[in-house]
Structure formats: structure tokens, C-alpha cells
Design an enzyme around this catalytic site. Structure first.
Site, short mmCIF file in Angstrom:
data_model
loop_
_atom_site.label_atom_id
_atom_site.label_comp_id
_atom_site.label_asym_id
_atom_site.label_seq_id
_atom_site.Cartn_x
_atom_site.Cartn_y
_atom_site.Cartn_z
N ASP A 33 0.97 -1.24 -0.09
CA ASP A 33 -0.01 0.08 -0.10
C ASP A 33 0.81 1.29 0.08
O ASP A 33 1.78 1.28 0.90
CB ASP A 33 -0.82 -0.16 1.36
N HIS A 34 0.47 2.16 -1.00
CA HIS A 34 1.37 3.45 -0.94
C HIS A 34 3.06 3.31 -0.90
O HIS A 34 3.86 3.91 -0.16
CB HIS A 34 1.11 4.31 0.29
P1 13P Z 1 -8.97 4.72 5.43
O1 13P Z 1 -7.98 5.63 6.50
O2 13P Z 1 -10.13 5.64 5.19
O3 13P Z 1 -9.24 3.27 6.30
O4 13P Z 1 -7.97 4.51 4.37
C1 13P Z 1 -7.13 3.45 4.22
C2 13P Z 1 -6.50 3.56 2.87
O5 13P Z 1 -6.65 4.11 1.71
C3 13P Z 1 -5.09 2.58 2.84
O6 13P Z 1 -4.58 3.08 1.62
O1 G3H Z 2 -3.20 4.80 3.47
C1 G3H Z 2 -2.68 4.54 4.63
C2 G3H Z 2 -2.91 3.37 5.53
O2 G3H Z 2 -4.08 3.69 6.40
C3 G3H Z 2 -1.77 3.00 6.14
O3 G3H Z 2 -1.39 3.69 7.32
O4 G3H Z 2 0.92 4.24 6.96
O5 G3H Z 2 -0.30 4.40 9.20
O6 G3H Z 2 0.37 2.18 8.29
P1 G3H Z 2 0.07 3.60 7.86
ZN ZN Z 3 -4.47 4.95 0.86
#
Ligand code: 13P
Ligand code: G3H
Ligand code: ZN
Length: 324
Positions: free
Chosen positions: A83-84
Site C-alpha cells: 500500500d502506498h
Molecule cells: P482509511 O483511512 O479510510 O481506512 O483508508 C485506508 C487507505 O486508503 C489505505 O491505503
Molecule cells: O493509507 C494509509 C494506510 O491507512 C496505512 O497507514 O501508514 O499508518 O500504516 P500507516
Molecule cells: Zn491509501
């Protein structure tokens, strides 16, 4: 079955008007809560790991936890997604280290630089059988270490060029969601008859325009927690302080899932369920100190929350077989 990519999931989700839940994981109880719900509801699932989660739990521990879930849930397809991903190196480490999907988040760069870094990740990922999510537009809130005070909507006129030049497999767009539990300020909202804050509608016009320009192409929605008020209340009644926490109404997520949105990201709701449950437990049992005693109900509540998302919001319950 082994870990899969999201290719088949997105084809089915697009065709049949549902979305796959992409839930963030950091520890064993979260992995178990999510996958136990998916197993019982026969739902495909994406388990996603942020840069922060890798730093917290360690890549190897996370991989092994997800591998354990794959063994425990042999009948549902499971994707392991970054993620990201902030840069090429992080994406490469995850591709080399067993992930089946990565996101390269070049949304903070210029359009040209976003294309360049995304293309580089796509070339490496595709050579290794891994799929890639890109992002256009920025969400307000914190995306791992990249923090945006204000978001900017995706510009539909950019999406075709971006997808064509990068070769991404899915695209995250910004249509008014944001990360975290404070998605809308109270002054952006109206109040319903019961005095409850009602957030403004997402920009479905942008989603529809993007979908017109990218037919049959899977769209991703980040920042899609709904911030259940029962959990906000539970937190606040047990020593927490989260006034005016507001999320995306579930009906709007359901509507997006029926359109071209094939992946819906949820993290904050899991955090709220876990924290609310543990706070309540501590308040009610100040004498207890065995972590299993408070993590057990926290895991159970994550499971029920995910079950609700699968059945009532995402529409992917019962779809495991067609996504294999
Ligand atoms: P929320 O903070 O709305 O749960 O989004 C999570 C997210 O987009 C993780 O990439
Ligand atoms: O998009 C962000 C997600 O909620 C992940 O959050 O970077 O705190 O793990 P984090
Ligand atoms: Zn996100």
C-alpha cells in the site's frame, strides 16, 4: 491455493458490480480477524501492507502471517499488496520478497515524474508476474509518510495518457475521500433530523468521467473507512477523545462498487474496532493484564466488522470461486 494477483478478482468485480476489500494488516490478530471473516463468507480478499507496517512488524513476519492465512483459508483467493509504495526500491523489495501486487504512489510528484516512476515499477513488476496500482490526484490526510493538508481531485483528462504510458493494472483516484478518521470537517457537513453530521457526496461525476475514458479498467478508492459511530462512541466513553470523527457513508461506497471501483481500501475502521474494544475491556476489567484476554474480543470485533463490509458494502461475499 497460493497467493494470487488481483487480475481475475478485478475482472469479475468489474463485470458483476462489486468491489474487493483491501484491508491493511500490521499484526496477527488483524490478519486473523480479516481472513476468518473472508473464509466464512467465501470472499476474495486483498491484504495490504504499508511502508509503516513493514517498518513496524518487519517484512518477514508479515509475509509469514499472510502465508499462514493462505494455509488456513485454502478456498479463498488472497492477494498480498504493498500500500502506498513510496519509491521504486520499496516496490522492488516487495516484489522480490513475495508480494503479488504493489502500489507505486507517485501522486506527490509532477505528472511527468509520476509517469516515469510508475512505468519503471510496472516494467519490473510485470517481468516478475506482479500487478501494479498507480495513483492520480491526491487525498488529503496522511498517506504513510506523505502528508497532504488538502487533496486535489483527479483530472479525468489525464487518466488515459497515464494508463497508456505506464501500463498500470489499476488506478487509484481522488474523488473526495481522505485517509484517517477525520475525513470531513463539521463545517463541510450538513445535519440530518437527528442532528447527526452528514458529509458531502463524493464526486461521482469524476468517477463516471474517468470510467468513460477508461472502459473496463479497474478503479481503486483509498480512504474508504466509514468511521462507525458505535466505535467512536465506545472509544470516547472509555477514556478516548475523538470528537467529530466522520467517514464515508457506506451507501456511497456501495454505489462506487457497482460502478467501476473494484478495490476499496479500509484501514481506519479496523483500528477503531480494535481500539474501542480494548479500551472498553480495560475500563471494565482494570485487574486484567493477559494480552490474550483483550486481543481476543478485539480480533472478534474486527472479524464482524469485515463480515459486514463484505456482505453489505463491498458485495463480494460468496464470490471467492469466481475470482480463482
Ligand atoms: P482509511 O483511512 O479510510 O481506512 O483508508 C485506508 C487507505 O486508503 C489505505 O491505503
Ligand atoms: O493509507 C494509509 C494506510 O491507512 C496505512 O497507514 O501508514 O499508518 O500504516 P500507516
Ligand atoms: Zn491509501
Amino acid at each position: 491455493m497460493a497467493l494470487v494477483t488481483s487480475k481475475k478478482m478485478f475482472e469479475q468485480a468489474y463485470k458483476n458490480g462489486y468491489a474487493i476489500g483491501a484491508f491493511n494488516v500490521n499484526n496477527m490478530e488483524i490478519v486473523q480477524g480479516i481472513t476468518e471473516a473472508c473464509k466464512e463468507e467465501k470472499a476474495p480478499v486483498i491484504l495490504q501492507v504499508s511502508k509503516g507496517a513493514r517498518a513496524y512488524a518487519n517484512h518477514t513476519y508479515l509475509i509469514k502471517l499472510v502465508e499462514a492465512a493462505v494455509i488456513e483459508c485454502p478456498d479463498i483467493p488472497i492477494v498480498l499488496h504493498l500500500d502506498h509504495g513510496p519509491d521504486f526500491e520499496t516496490c522492488k523489495a516487495c516484489i522480490d520478497g513475495g508480494f503479488t501486487s504493489v502500489m507505486i504512489d507517485g501522486s506527490a510528484h509532477s505528472f511527468a515524474d509520476n509517469i516515469a516512476v510508475t512505468k519503471k515499477v510496472v516494467e519490473y513488476a510485470h517481468d516478475h508476474g506482479v500487478v501494479v496500482e498507480g495513483e492520480l490526484g491526491t487525498l488529503a490526510g496522511i498517506e504513510d509518510e506523505v502528508s497532504h493538508a488538502v487533496g486535489s481531485y483527479t483530472r479525468p483528462e489525464e487518466v488515459e495518457e497515464f494508463v497508456l504510458k505506464t501500463g498500470v493494472d489499476s488506478l487509484a483516484i481522488a474523488i473526495g475521500t481522505s485517509h484517517g478518521a477525520y475525513k470531513f470537517k463539521p463545517d463541510q457537513c450538513t445535519r440530518n433530523a437527528q442532528g447527526i453530521l452528514v458529509p458531502p457526496e463524493l464526486r461521482f461525476d469524476i468517477l463516471e468521467e474517468v470510467s468513460k475514458r477508461l472502459p473496463n479498467f479497474p478503479i481503486v478508492l483509498h480512504g474508504s473507512s466509514s468511521v462507525p459511530q458505535d466505535y467512536v462512541k465506545m472509544i470516547n466513553e472509555n477514556g478516548g477523545k475523538m470528537p467529530d470523527a466522520i467517514g464515508v457513508p457506506e451507501e456511497q461506497l456501495r454505489r462506487a462498487a457497482e460502478l467501476s471501483v473494484c478495490k476499496i481500501n479500509i484501514d481506519s475502521d479496523l483500528r477503531l474496532a480494535m481500539t474501542g474494544t480494548i479500551r472498553k475491556f480495560f475500563n471494565e476489567h482494570p485487574d486484567k493484564f493477559d494480552p490474550r484476554e483483550y486481543l481476543k474480543p478485539a480480533r472478534a470485533n474486527i472479524k464482524e466488522l469485515v463480515r459486514h463490509k463484505l456482505k453489505d458494502v463491498l458485495g463480494c461475499a460468496g464470490k471467492a470461486d469466481e475470482c480463482k
